[in-house]
Design a protein around this motif. Structure first.
Motif, short mmCIF file in Angstrom:
data_model
loop_
_atom_site.label_atom_id
_atom_site.label_comp_id
_atom_site.label_asym_id
_atom_site.label_seq_id
_atom_site.Cartn_x
_atom_site.Cartn_y
_atom_site.Cartn_z
N CYS A 371 -38.64 -7.07 31.91
CA CYS A 371 -38.81 -8.14 32.89
C CYS A 371 -39.08 -7.57 34.28
O CYS A 371 -38.48 -7.98 35.28
N ASN A 372 -40.02 -6.61 34.34
CA ASN A 372 -40.29 -5.97 35.63
C ASN A 372 -41.67 -5.32 35.57
O ASN A 372 -41.81 -4.13 35.34
N LEU A 373 -42.71 -6.13 35.81
CA LEU A 373 -44.07 -5.62 35.78
C LEU A 373 -44.30 -4.61 36.90
O LEU A 373 -44.99 -3.61 36.72
N LEU A 374 -43.71 -4.85 38.07
CA LEU A 374 -43.90 -3.94 39.19
C LEU A 374 -43.37 -2.54 38.85
O LEU A 374 -43.98 -1.53 39.17
N GLN A 375 -42.25 -2.47 38.16
CA GLN A 375 -41.70 -1.18 37.75
C GLN A 375 -42.66 -0.47 36.81
O GLN A 375 -42.84 0.75 36.89
N ASN A 413 -54.73 -15.16 31.42
CA ASN A 413 -55.54 -16.35 31.18
C ASN A 413 -56.79 -16.42 32.05
O ASN A 413 -57.50 -17.44 32.04
N GLY A 414 -57.07 -15.35 32.81
CA GLY A 414 -58.28 -15.32 33.61
C GLY A 414 -58.15 -15.97 34.96
O GLY A 414 -59.11 -15.98 35.75
N ARG A 415 -56.98 -16.50 35.24
CA ARG A 415 -56.76 -17.15 36.52
C ARG A 415 -55.68 -16.39 37.30
O ARG A 415 -55.12 -15.43 36.82
N GLY A 416 -55.39 -16.82 38.50
CA GLY A 416 -54.35 -16.19 39.29
C GLY A 416 -54.90 -15.42 40.47
O GLY A 416 -56.08 -15.06 40.53
N MET A 417 -54.01 -15.11 41.43
CA MET A 417 -54.39 -14.40 42.64
C MET A 417 -54.43 -12.90 42.40
O MET A 417 -54.06 -12.41 41.33
N SER A 418 -54.88 -12.16 43.41
CA SER A 418 -54.96 -10.72 43.28
C SER A 418 -53.57 -10.11 43.19
O SER A 418 -52.59 -10.67 43.70
N VAL A 423 -47.84 -9.55 44.72
CA VAL A 423 -46.67 -8.70 44.89
C VAL A 423 -46.06 -8.91 46.27
O VAL A 423 -44.84 -9.04 46.42
N ARG A 424 -46.90 -8.97 47.31
CA ARG A 424 -46.39 -9.17 48.68
C ARG A 424 -45.75 -10.55 48.81
O ARG A 424 -44.74 -10.71 49.51
N LEU A 425 -46.33 -11.54 48.17
CA LEU A 425 -45.79 -12.89 48.26
C LEU A 425 -44.42 -12.98 47.60
O LEU A 425 -43.50 -13.64 48.11
N VAL A 426 -44.25 -12.31 46.48
CA VAL A 426 -42.99 -12.37 45.74
C VAL A 426 -41.92 -11.50 46.38
O VAL A 426 -40.77 -11.92 46.56
N ARG A 447 -40.67 -13.21 36.99
CA ARG A 447 -41.18 -14.47 36.44
C ARG A 447 -42.15 -15.13 37.43
O ARG A 447 -43.20 -15.66 37.05
N GLU A 448 -41.80 -15.08 38.72
CA GLU A 448 -42.67 -15.65 39.76
C GLU A 448 -43.98 -14.87 39.83
O GLU A 448 -45.07 -15.45 39.98
N LEU A 449 -43.89 -13.54 39.75
CA LEU A 449 -45.08 -12.69 39.85
C LEU A 449 -46.04 -12.97 38.70
O LEU A 449 -47.25 -13.11 38.91
N LEU A 450 -45.52 -13.07 37.49
CA LEU A 450 -46.39 -13.32 36.33
C LEU A 450 -47.11 -14.66 36.46
O LEU A 450 -48.29 -14.77 36.12
N GLU A 451 -46.41 -15.64 36.94
CA GLU A 451 -47.03 -16.97 37.09
C GLU A 451 -48.17 -16.93 38.10
O GLU A 451 -49.23 -17.52 37.89
N LEU A 452 -47.97 -16.20 39.21
CA LEU A 452 -49.01 -16.09 40.22
C LEU A 452 -50.23 -15.34 39.71
O LEU A 452 -51.37 -15.62 40.09
#
Length: 539
Positions: A371-375, A413-418, A423-426, A447-452
């Motif tokens: 549960c840590n994509l940034l890591q 899914n092909g959508r979402g921000m850069s 990362v900066r937003l979260v 969870r927030e990062l993945l959704e964005l």
């Protein structure tokens, strides 16, 4: 005087069943014969009815040798009453009546059976007068379930300047364990074996506290704890035990010794670090040198993946037909998927379905749930991503050879921000990231990062006759989570629904894994990796 024979006792007892329980009455005075269409016939010593109108199988054993047959007999007769007399299973219970001395042979086996058998099972000591006639029956107190001394998440690290200091520290820890009431502790010795320069204390001791048995623990551990430390609410006695250990070592003033908090999963990181090496294990109580565990068992206990306590890594297997292990297996999987409600729901749905199909077969799962994509980006980019990205790999093999393999992944899914923007937003800034890392909230931010980013957890399943490469005869399915729960869509059974489900998790009709997504956006990933590596000093 000649001791009464078993049939003589039966004839005396059947006319006075209230010696055993008030309201107990015989169905008939003679032994109750039971036909058996599947093999051996038999006769119940006494078939009775109780005050709640349940049928009671009363099995009377006069000698120690015959007492050993008691459990076999009550099991057989309960089953035959259901099959041959069509009685409801929940209306049948059993009573074993034996002489006081015979309970030395019976107690352990009956205690185990009484806990796990679906029918109520009780035991009575039959007391006789000088003439050999029954005068009373005493209820036998069966043994409680054995205390399970498993490891808790209460862990700590100790570092020493010399190996002799570590041994001295362990001896002090063992003394505290004894003073607190046979405390179960498990520890691993680990040494710095490479790049030793600048390491003042290269001899480590990784310590974990086992569950406290309230029956034998010191009263000091049973007063509870209401402090803010993690895990204290669930394991107050174990936390107080660790506090006592740390206080004792602090008072010992071992030169150069340091302490650090630890958690399940940290030992796995140490084992994977080429600069450190585990040298062996130590234990007290249930984990001392006389225990039957192998080193690999001890490592799994400390890493937490034996029962999913680490909430990151888990490997296990079970057969759904072994009910007790299956319940534990499901509980361990839920624990290992904590913080990931999507995979938890999807895996639970797959297990529910697979358990109905495998019969006496087996189901196994390997889970890595950080549960840590940034890591994963910081530590794994670009060549070690697969070591840090989340995964689920499962296999269900029926007793007829049918295989169902499932693979969990993050899909884009092909959508979402850069990626840098998300990362900066979260995580906002470096101070917020540190707060999330050490406050244990990275899974919420993840969870927030993945959704964005437009990344979501899914399960991809293949069902076929074997484990070979995918062929035309295999059925392919995708598991996705909706508001009503997990749902599987089959390419064979419902092609249009399967296509729509894939479209919801795919980019332009193609299912893109998180690895493919990161490689596709390699420049952005490189920027994020460099920025946060510099911040947390990862080389």
């Amino acid at each position: 005087m000649r001791p009464p024979l078993e049939h003589e006792l039966r004839e005396a007892l059947v006319r006075n069943l209230e010696l055993i329980e008030p309201g107990l009455r015989p169905v008939q005075l003679k032994e109750y014969p039971l036909p058996n269409a599947h093999g051996t016939k038999g006769s119940i010593d006494i078939l009775a009815r109780d005050r709640h109108q349940m049928w009671v199988v009363v099995e009377l054993k006069r000698s120690r040798s015959s007492a050993r047959q008691a459990l076999h007999e009550v099991n057989k007769y309960a089953e035959l009453l259901c099959r041959e007399k069509h009685l409801a299973s929940d209306r049948i219970r059993a009573v074993i009546v034996a002489m006081p001395d015979d309970w030395e042979e019976l107690l352990t086996a009956v205690s185990n059976a009484a806990r796990d058998w679906s029918h109520d099972l009780r035991g009575y000591r039959l007391l006789l007068d000088d003439g050999g006639h029954p005068i009373a029956a005493e209820r036998v107190q069966l043994l409680p379930r054995a205390f399970e001394p498993r490891i808790t998440p209460i862990h700590n690290l100790f570092f020493f300047k010399a190996e002799e200091q570590r041994l001295h520290g362990w001896n002090l820890i063992s003394k505290v364990a004894a003073d607190l009431g046979a405390l179960d502790l498990l520890a691993a010795d680990f040494d710095r074996v490479a790049q030793k320069q600048g390491i003042p204390a290269p001899f480590g001791l990784y310590l974990a506290v086992g569950r406290v048995d309230e029956a034998s623990a010191s009263v000091d551990l049973l007063n509870g704890y209401d402090g803010p430390e993690p895990f204290a609410a669930e394991h107050p006695a174990e936390y107080l035990a660790l506090c006592a250990i740390c206080n004792r070592l602090a008072r010992s003033e071992i030169p150069g010794m340091t302490m650090e908090g630890a958690r399940p999963g940290l030992l796995t990181n140490l084992a994977d670090d080429p600069n450190w090496a585990i040298q062996g294990f130590r234990g007290t109580g249930a984990f001392d040198g006389t225990a039957a565990y192998e080193d690999r068992d001890l490592f799994r206990f400390l890493s937490g993946d034996d029962r999913g306590d680490g909430q990151v890594l888990y490997t296990g297997s079970a057969s759904p037909r072994v009910a007790s292990r299956w319940r534990g297996f499901r509980r361990e999987i839920r624990q290992s998927l904590a913080g990931n409600p999507v995979w938890e729901s999807l895996v639970a749905g797959w297990l529910d379905e697979a358990s109905e199909k495998v019969g006496y077969g087996d189901i196994g799962l390997h889970i890595y749930n950080p549960c840590n994509l940034l890591q994963a980006i910081i530590h794994g980019w670009p060549s070690r991503l697969e070591e840090f990205l989340p995964m689920v790999m499962g296999e269900a093999v029926s007793d007829e050879g049918q295989h169902s393999s499932v693979r969990g992944a993050l899909c884009w899914n092909g959508r979402g921000m850069s990626l840098p923007e998300a990362v900066r937003l979260v995580h906002q800034d470096s101070l917020a990231l540190m707060s999330n890392m050490y406050g244990g909230t990275m899974w919420e931010r993840d969870r927030e990062l993945l959704e964005l980013l437009g990344l979501q957890y899914v399960l991809l399943e293949k069902i076929g006759p074997g484990q070979a490469e995918t062929s035309a005869v295999d059925e392919r399915r995708v598991w996705v989570r909706h508001t009503q729960g997990a749902r599987a869509y089959s390419a064979r059974a419902n092609p249009s629904a399967y296509a729509q489900a894939c479209a919801d998790i795919a980019a332009n009709g193609e299912i893109i894994s998180v690895t493919q997504y990161l490689n596709k956006h390699s420049r952005e990933v490189e920027l994020v990796a460099r920025e946060y590596r510099a911040f947390i000093h990862v080389i």
